[in-house]
Design an enzyme around this catalytic site. Structure first.
Site, short mmCIF file in Angstrom:
data_model
loop_
_atom_site.label_atom_id
_atom_site.label_comp_id
_atom_site.label_asym_id
_atom_site.label_seq_id
_atom_site.Cartn_x
_atom_site.Cartn_y
_atom_site.Cartn_z
N ARG A 40 0.84 -1.21 0.00
CA ARG A 40 0.00 0.00 0.00
C ARG A 40 0.87 1.26 0.00
NH1 ARG A 40 -4.73 0.80 4.25
NH2 ARG A 40 -3.11 0.57 5.83
N ARG A 87 -0.81 -5.45 14.30
CA ARG A 87 -2.17 -4.91 14.07
C ARG A 87 -3.18 -6.03 13.86
NH1 ARG A 87 -1.00 -1.28 9.17
NH2 ARG A 87 -3.22 -0.85 9.17
P1 AMP Z 1 -6.59 2.60 10.20
O1 AMP Z 1 -6.25 3.70 9.26
O2 AMP Z 1 -8.05 2.44 10.42
O3 AMP Z 1 -5.88 1.31 9.85
O4 AMP Z 1 -6.00 3.05 11.64
C1 AMP Z 1 -4.60 3.25 11.83
C2 AMP Z 1 -4.27 3.24 13.31
O5 AMP Z 1 -5.00 4.29 13.98
C3 AMP Z 1 -4.68 1.98 14.06
O6 AMP Z 1 -3.70 0.95 13.96
C4 AMP Z 1 -4.82 2.51 15.48
O7 AMP Z 1 -3.55 2.72 16.08
C5 AMP Z 1 -5.44 3.87 15.27
N1 AMP Z 1 -6.93 3.83 15.25
C6 AMP Z 1 -7.76 4.10 14.21
N2 AMP Z 1 -9.05 3.99 14.56
C7 AMP Z 1 -9.04 3.62 15.87
C8 AMP Z 1 -10.07 3.31 16.81
N3 AMP Z 1 -11.37 3.37 16.48
N4 AMP Z 1 -9.69 2.96 18.07
C9 AMP Z 1 -8.39 2.91 18.43
N5 AMP Z 1 -7.37 3.17 17.59
C10 AMP Z 1 -7.69 3.52 16.32
#
Ligand code: AMP
Length: 217
Positions: free
Chosen positions: A125, A169
């Protein structure tokens, strides 16, 4: 509506396509957090170390941020939440907040794909530094290598898309977020979607569900 699913299932890419194809409003907590980190705000400073390690940002930080940004408009409309909720606590708080606004979760799409495909998608990505658009070195290449088709800025690899952080993750997803599948299944709103197919096929299937949901609201 919600988009649930492990990292690499295509939540962000599918959401971008739905915004273009079905006119829904997209809210991504990941995008909001990355923007907060770029701006160096309080939320950004609190979130950055967790994000770099592939861990979840603590619920109180997320809930405060979402409450500030997410108010269902008086005229209704269809909101697509991407990457939120990610814990049972967040799901309960979302439900309470929506109830106060006389709204509810109509559909929770669970995007599913095999783990080796998730890893292949995440390691390849590339994301635009400026507008956040998503690409993939082989699956969704930009017209000019390393340059965003939409705004002409440079593409970069997200710091949390390196292989060691991806494994973390995925582990956090299984532990913290998978319990939401049961939660939304019990509410009768969960829809399982095979997102190992080409993007256009997955998006077409989602749009078929979305049309009646948009008409009801
Ligand atoms: P994403 O872009 O959705 O993959 O999010 C990237 C990172 O942001 C995640 O690995 C978390 O560290 C943080 N993050 C995003 N959304 C949340 C959420 N709803 N709760 C907790 N951490 C979040």
């Amino acid at each position: 509506m919600l988009l649930l699913g492990p990292p690499g299932a295509g939540k962000g890419t599918i959401a971008e396509a739905l915004v273009r194809g079905a006119g829904v409003v997209h809210l991504s907590t990941g995008d909001m957090l990355r923007e907060a980190v770029r701006q160096g705000s309080d939320v950004g400073r609190q979130a950055e170390t967790f994000m770099k390690r592939g861990e979840l940002v603590p619920d109180p930080v997320i809930v405060r941020m979402v409450e500030e940004r997410f108010q269902v408009g008086a005229g209704g409309g269809t909101y697509l939440l991407d990457g939120f909720p990610r814990t049972l606590e967040q799901a309960r708080l979302l439900e309470a907040s929506l109830a106060r606004q006389r709204a509810l979760v109509n559909l929770a799409f669970l995007l599913e794909a095999p783990e080796e495909l998730l890893i292949q998608r995440l390691t390849g990505r590339r994301t635009c530094r400026r507008c956040g658009a998503n690409y993939h070195v082989t699956n969704i290449p930009p017209k000019r290598p390393g340059i965003c088709d939409l705004c002409g800025s440079e593409l970069q690899q997200r710091p949390d898309d390196r292989e060691e952080t991806i494994r973390k993750r995925l582990e956090v997803y299984r532990r913290e977020t998978e319990p939401l599948i049961r939660y939304y299944e019990r509410q009768g709103v969960l829809v399982r979607i095979d997102s190992s197919r080409p993007l256009a096929d997955t998006v077409a299937e989602l749009i078929r569900y979305l049309e009646p949901a948009a008409q009801e609201s």
